[in-house]
Design an enzyme around this catalytic site. Structure first.
Site, PDB file in Angstrom:
ATOM      1  N   SER A  52      -3.868   6.968  13.557  1.00 56.26           N
ATOM      2  CA  SER A  52      -3.371   7.065  14.935  1.00 56.26           C
ATOM      3  C   SER A  52      -4.519   7.319  15.920  1.00 56.26           C
ATOM      4  O   SER A  52      -5.618   7.724  15.535  1.00 56.26           O
ATOM      5  CB  SER A  52      -2.341   8.194  15.037  1.00 56.26           C
ATOM      6  OG  SER A  52      -3.005   9.433  14.887  1.00 56.26           O
ATOM      7  N   ASN A  53      -4.230   7.123  17.198  1.00 56.54           N
ATOM      8  CA  ASN A  53      -5.230   7.390  18.241  1.00 56.54           C
ATOM      9  C   ASN A  53      -5.809   8.800  18.133  1.00 56.54           C
ATOM     10  O   ASN A  53      -7.012   9.003  18.236  1.00 56.54           O
ATOM     11  CB  ASN A  53      -4.568   7.255  19.622  1.00 56.54           C
ATOM     12  CG  ASN A  53      -4.656   5.839  20.163  1.00 56.54           C
ATOM     13  OD1 ASN A  53      -5.122   4.933  19.471  1.00 56.54           O
ATOM     14  ND2 ASN A  53      -4.217   5.652  21.395  1.00 56.54           N
ATOM     15  N   GLU A  54      -4.901   9.771  17.936  1.00 53.58           N
ATOM     16  CA  GLU A  54      -5.367  11.164  17.909  1.00 53.58           C
ATOM     17  C   GLU A  54      -6.324  11.391  16.739  1.00 53.58           C
ATOM     18  O   GLU A  54      -7.341  12.079  16.867  1.00 53.58           O
ATOM     19  CB  GLU A  54      -4.168  12.119  17.799  1.00 53.58           C
ATOM     20  CG  GLU A  54      -3.282  12.190  19.035  1.00 53.58           C
ATOM     21  CD  GLU A  54      -2.344  10.982  19.180  1.00 53.58           C
ATOM     22  OE1 GLU A  54      -2.227  10.197  18.211  1.00 53.58           O
ATOM     23  OE2 GLU A  54      -1.756  10.821  20.258  1.00 53.58           O
ATOM     24  N   GLN A 114       0.840  -1.207   0.000  1.00 51.65           N
ATOM     25  CA  GLN A 114       0.000   0.000   0.000  1.00 51.65           C
ATOM     26  C   GLN A 114       0.872   1.252   0.000  1.00 51.65           C
ATOM     27  O   GLN A 114       1.539   1.537   0.997  1.00 51.65           O
ATOM     28  CB  GLN A 114      -0.890  -0.014   1.257  1.00 51.65           C
ATOM     29  CG  GLN A 114      -1.785   1.200   1.417  1.00 51.65           C
ATOM     30  CD  GLN A 114      -2.618   1.104   2.692  1.00 51.65           C
ATOM     31  OE1 GLN A 114      -2.240   0.407   3.629  1.00 51.65           O
ATOM     32  NE2 GLN A 114      -3.737   1.793   2.738  1.00 51.65           N
ATOM     33  N   GLY A 115       0.851   1.993  -1.097  1.00 51.03           N
ATOM     34  CA  GLY A 115       1.677   3.196  -1.208  1.00 51.03           C
ATOM     35  C   GLY A 115       0.882   4.462  -0.952  1.00 51.03           C
ATOM     36  O   GLY A 115       0.570   5.211  -1.886  1.00 51.03           O
ATOM     37  N   GLU A 136     -10.269  -1.867   5.308  1.00 46.84           N
ATOM     38  CA  GLU A 136      -9.206  -2.232   6.234  1.00 46.84           C
ATOM     39  C   GLU A 136      -9.821  -2.706   7.555  1.00 46.84           C
ATOM     40  O   GLU A 136     -10.737  -2.104   8.083  1.00 46.84           O
ATOM     41  CB  GLU A 136      -8.303  -1.001   6.498  1.00 46.84           C
ATOM     42  CG  GLU A 136      -6.927  -1.364   6.937  1.00 46.84           C
ATOM     43  CD  GLU A 136      -5.951  -0.184   6.820  1.00 46.84           C
ATOM     44  OE1 GLU A 136      -6.381   0.943   6.510  1.00 46.84           O
ATOM     45  OE2 GLU A 136      -4.756  -0.406   7.061  1.00 46.84           O
TER      46      GLU A 136
HETATM   47  C1  LIG Z   1       3.801  -0.645  11.473  1.00 50.60           C
HETATM   48  C2  LIG Z   1       3.337   0.350  10.464  1.00 50.60           C
HETATM   49  C3  LIG Z   1       2.990  -0.069   9.198  1.00 50.60           C
HETATM   50  C4  LIG Z   1       2.569   0.861   8.241  1.00 50.60           C
HETATM   51  N1  LIG Z   1       2.279   0.420   6.978  1.00 50.60           N
HETATM   52  C5  LIG Z   1       1.929   1.314   6.028  1.00 50.60           C
HETATM   53  C6  LIG Z   1       1.711   0.905   4.674  1.00 50.60           C
HETATM   54  O1  LIG Z   1       1.817  -0.277   4.343  1.00 50.60           O
HETATM   55  N2  LIG Z   1       1.404   1.832   3.755  1.00 50.60           N
HETATM   56  C7  LIG Z   1       1.267   3.148   4.075  1.00 50.60           C
HETATM   57  O2  LIG Z   1       0.948   3.935   3.184  1.00 50.60           O
HETATM   58  N3  LIG Z   1       1.481   3.580   5.348  1.00 50.60           N
HETATM   59  C8  LIG Z   1       1.817   2.695   6.315  1.00 50.60           C
HETATM   60  N4  LIG Z   1       2.060   3.123   7.599  1.00 50.60           N
HETATM   61  C9  LIG Z   1       2.005   4.545   7.888  1.00 50.60           C
HETATM   62  C10 LIG Z   1       0.850   4.969   8.764  1.00 50.60           C
HETATM   63  O3  LIG Z   1      -0.347   4.996   8.037  1.00 50.60           O
HETATM   64  C11 LIG Z   1       1.235   6.362   9.292  1.00 50.60           C
HETATM   65  O4  LIG Z   1       2.317   6.172  10.192  1.00 50.60           O
HETATM   66  C12 LIG Z   1       0.107   7.039  10.008  1.00 50.60           C
HETATM   67  O5  LIG Z   1      -0.880   7.411   9.094  1.00 50.60           O
HETATM   68  C13 LIG Z   1       0.606   8.306  10.765  1.00 50.60           C
HETATM   69  O6  LIG Z   1       1.283   9.135   9.877  1.00 50.60           O
HETATM   70  P1  LIG Z   1       2.756   9.696  10.185  1.00 50.60           P
HETATM   71  O7  LIG Z   1       3.592   8.548  10.634  1.00 50.60           O
HETATM   72  O8  LIG Z   1       3.193  10.503   9.037  1.00 50.60           O
HETATM   73  O9  LIG Z   1       2.578  10.616  11.453  1.00 50.60           O
HETATM   74  P2  LIG Z   1       1.957  12.134  11.500  1.00 50.60           P
HETATM   75  O10 LIG Z   1       0.768  12.146  10.638  1.00 50.60           O
HETATM   76  O11 LIG Z   1       3.105  13.030  11.157  1.00 50.60           O
HETATM   77  O12 LIG Z   1       1.599  12.223  12.980  1.00 50.60           O
HETATM   78  C14 LIG Z   1       2.570  12.453  14.034  1.00 50.60           C
HETATM   79  C15 LIG Z   1       1.806  12.570  15.334  1.00 50.60           C
HETATM   80  O13 LIG Z   1       0.916  13.688  15.268  1.00 50.60           O
HETATM   81  C16 LIG Z   1      -0.427  13.269  15.539  1.00 50.60           C
HETATM   82  N5  LIG Z   1      -1.356  14.029  14.703  1.00 50.60           N
HETATM   83  C17 LIG Z   1      -1.321  14.130  13.353  1.00 50.60           C
HETATM   84  N6  LIG Z   1      -2.348  14.900  12.919  1.00 50.60           N
HETATM   85  C18 LIG Z   1      -3.042  15.270  14.026  1.00 50.60           C
HETATM   86  C19 LIG Z   1      -4.202  16.055  14.231  1.00 50.60           C
HETATM   87  N7  LIG Z   1      -4.860  16.613  13.211  1.00 50.60           N
HETATM   88  N8  LIG Z   1      -4.636  16.216  15.507  1.00 50.60           N
HETATM   89  C20 LIG Z   1      -3.985  15.642  16.556  1.00 50.60           C
HETATM   90  N9  LIG Z   1      -2.862  14.903  16.411  1.00 50.60           N
HETATM   91  C21 LIG Z   1      -2.400  14.713  15.172  1.00 50.60           C
HETATM   92  C22 LIG Z   1      -0.457  11.806  15.210  1.00 50.60           C
HETATM   93  O14 LIG Z   1      -1.478  11.125  15.916  1.00 50.60           O
HETATM   94  C23 LIG Z   1       0.926  11.354  15.630  1.00 50.60           C
HETATM   95  O15 LIG Z   1       0.944  11.118  17.025  1.00 50.60           O
HETATM   96  C24 LIG Z   1       2.484   2.222   8.576  1.00 50.60           C
HETATM   97  C25 LIG Z   1       2.827   2.641   9.863  1.00 50.60           C
HETATM   98  C26 LIG Z   1       3.262   1.717  10.798  1.00 50.60           C
HETATM   99  C27 LIG Z   1       3.633   2.213  12.171  1.00 50.60           C
END
Ligand SMILES: Cc1cc2nc3c(=O)[nH]c(=O)nc-3n(C[C@H](O)[C@H](O)[C@H](O)COP(=O)(O)OP(=O)(O)OC[C@H]3O[C@@H](n4cnc5c(N)ncnc54)[C@H](O)[C@@H]3O)c2cc1C
Length: 406
Positions: free
Chosen positions: A385-387, A138-139, A256
């Site tokens: 994420s939880n948030e 998934q990209g 999902e």
């Molecule tokens: C084990 C694992 C597997 C994954 N596999 C895939 C995959 O196969 N394909 C893919 O595309 N992605 C994948 N992901 C990515 C996953 O979808 C993202 O990590 C997730 O969407 C969070 O994005 P980010 O890491 O960029 O964090 P950010 O979006 O940068 O968030 C950082 C922090 O800020 C908080 N935050 C962000 N926005 C808000 C808001 N509006 N209000 C309050 N808090 C906020 C978040 O909750 C988090 O704590 C994977 C992630 C993990 C950990």
């Protein structure tokens, strides 16, 4: 002693009873025979375990007609009812069968192509998913676009009869083992947010695609950075209309974590029971606070189970669920299982005590509890994420004021 919950599907129809027997017998025979060494292997944080053998396992399941059960018969499925799909996941988890390697194709891309794809796309891709001859990743996420997926900046343009794709994806699970990637890319120059995106199906094994593994806390690498540098895919491998990819991408997310969460709870119950056995053996359970956390975990699992079954039922048999309710249900499910599992990881470390802080001296490796503790830190991040889940519940379901947007 904590018990594995009884099967949820209290169905008594002859067809369901026969189906349960078929699944149970096939799994028992396979897991007591050729595949006995695969019991319990794989899954989040443990995808490195016996990958090739688990691929063989998935293909054996396919040959037995036990993949893509809910798909229409014309595409190799069985038109299985919701109850039968629940039965399958219950039996699968109870048998401690290995974690599937083809789940992203079967659970995400396949349903998306069925819902939004052309006849040609169905013919081209569904058999490979059904028979586990092609694996998918998934990209979506990028360094600047995770929770805020609409910030995607990977771009693509039509160059003759091919798309040319350039940009970077990150956290792409299993990309290093995949044949194809479903990629959300910006195909309209100058567009912003959810406008002008397209949902492209891109072959991974080509010169324009570079996959760089990311080492996790667990020391293994099951997700990756993926770099597209003038990567190519055929012009007709766009799902939905070009520029309308947001709708398709959101469609994928609704698939999902559906029915498979029923099996997930049986696995969680097993982990809880196993941890309880450790706590009884080393005396940790004699601490009243630890015992109380076990009780709370047991109750939490029941709550999760009741919620998931109610959610599955509410969208079934013609009962209509409005988008707001569905979003709320999905977010509550995600919060419940992610927090439950993260808490179990913390409980495991407290049960192990000081020995839990030391890696296995012999193999210089983590034991199963340490691995679980470390990987469950990610449970509250991936899949939303939880948030973000709390924002969905507060804004879309409860109607609370929206948070400030940049
Ligand atoms: C084990 C694992 C597997 C994954 N596999 C895939 C995959 O196969 N394909 C893919 O595309 N992605 C994948 N992901 C990515 C996953 O979808 C993202 O990590 C997730 O969407 C969070 O994005 P980010 O890491 O960029 O964090 P950010 O979006 O940068 O968030 C950082 C922090 O800020 C908080 N935050 C962000 N926005 C808000 C808001 N509006 N209000 C309050 N808090 C906020 C978040 O909750 C988090 O704590 C994977 C992630 C993990 C950990």
């Amino acid at each position: 002693m904590i018990q594995t919950p009884e099967p949820a599907s209290g169905t008594t129809s002859e067809a369901d009873i026969a189906f349960r027997s078929e699944v149970r017998e096939w799994l028992a025979e396979a897991l007591n025979g050729q595949f006995s060494h695969l019991r319990g292997l794989g899954g989040p944080g443990r995808e490195h375990e016996a990958f090739e053998e688990r691929l063989e396992w998935d293909r054996a399941l396919a040959a037995a007609g036990l993949t893509c059960l809910g798909w229409p018969k014309e595409w190799g499925g069985r038109d299985a009812t919701l109850a039968q799909q629940v039965i399958f996941h219950e039996e699968y988890a109870k048998a401690d069968a290995p974690s599937r390697v083809s789940h992203l194709g079967e659970e995400l891309l396949g349903p998306t192509v069925l819902a939004f794809g052309t006849q040609e796309q169905k013919q081209r891709f569904l058999p490979g998913i059904r028979n586990v001859t092609e694996l998918w990743c998934q990209g979506y996420s990028e360094p600047g676009a995770g929770s805020d997926l609409a910030a995607v900046s990977t771009s693509a343009y039509l160059d003759g009869d091919e798309w040319s794709i350039t940009g970077q994806k990150v956290w792409t699970s299993l990309a290093h083992l995949s044949d194809w990637c479903f990629v959300v890319a910006r195909t309209e120059k100058g567009s912003s947010r959810h406008h002008g995106l397209s949902y492209l199906l891109v072959p991974m094994k080509q010169p324009g695609v570079e996959v760089r593994p990311i080492i996790q806390l667990t020391g293994t690498a099951e997700f990756n950075e993926v770099y597209f540098d003038n990567a190519r895919t055929a012009a007709d491998l766009v799902v939905g209309q070009p520029g309308d990819g947001w709708k398709v991408a959101m469609g994928t997310l609704t698939f999902e974590r559906g029915i498979s969460t029923v099996g997930q709870q049986i696995r969680y119950a097993r982990e809880l029971a196993d941890l309880e056995a450790v706590a009884r053996k080393n005396g940790a359970i004699d601490d009243a606070v630890v015992a109380d956390r076990f009780d709370k975990a047991w109750v939490g699992l029941r709550v999760l189970r009741a919620h998931v079954l109610r959610t599955l039922e509410s969208g079934h048999d013609g009962a209509s669920v409005d988008a707001r309710t569905a979003a709320g249900q999905a977010s509550v499910t995600k919060l419940l299982w992610a927090n439950w599992h993260r808490d179990l990881g913390e409980l495991a470390m407290d049960v192990l005590g000081a020995p839990g802080l030391i890696a296995d001296a012999e193999g210089d490796d983590l034991n199963a509890w340490q691995r679980m503790f470390l990987f469950t830190r990610a449970d509250t991040i991936y899949g939303g994420s939880n948030e973000v889940q709390r924002n969905i519940i507060s804004e879309r379901v409860l109607g609370l004021p929206r948070e400030a947007r940049p």
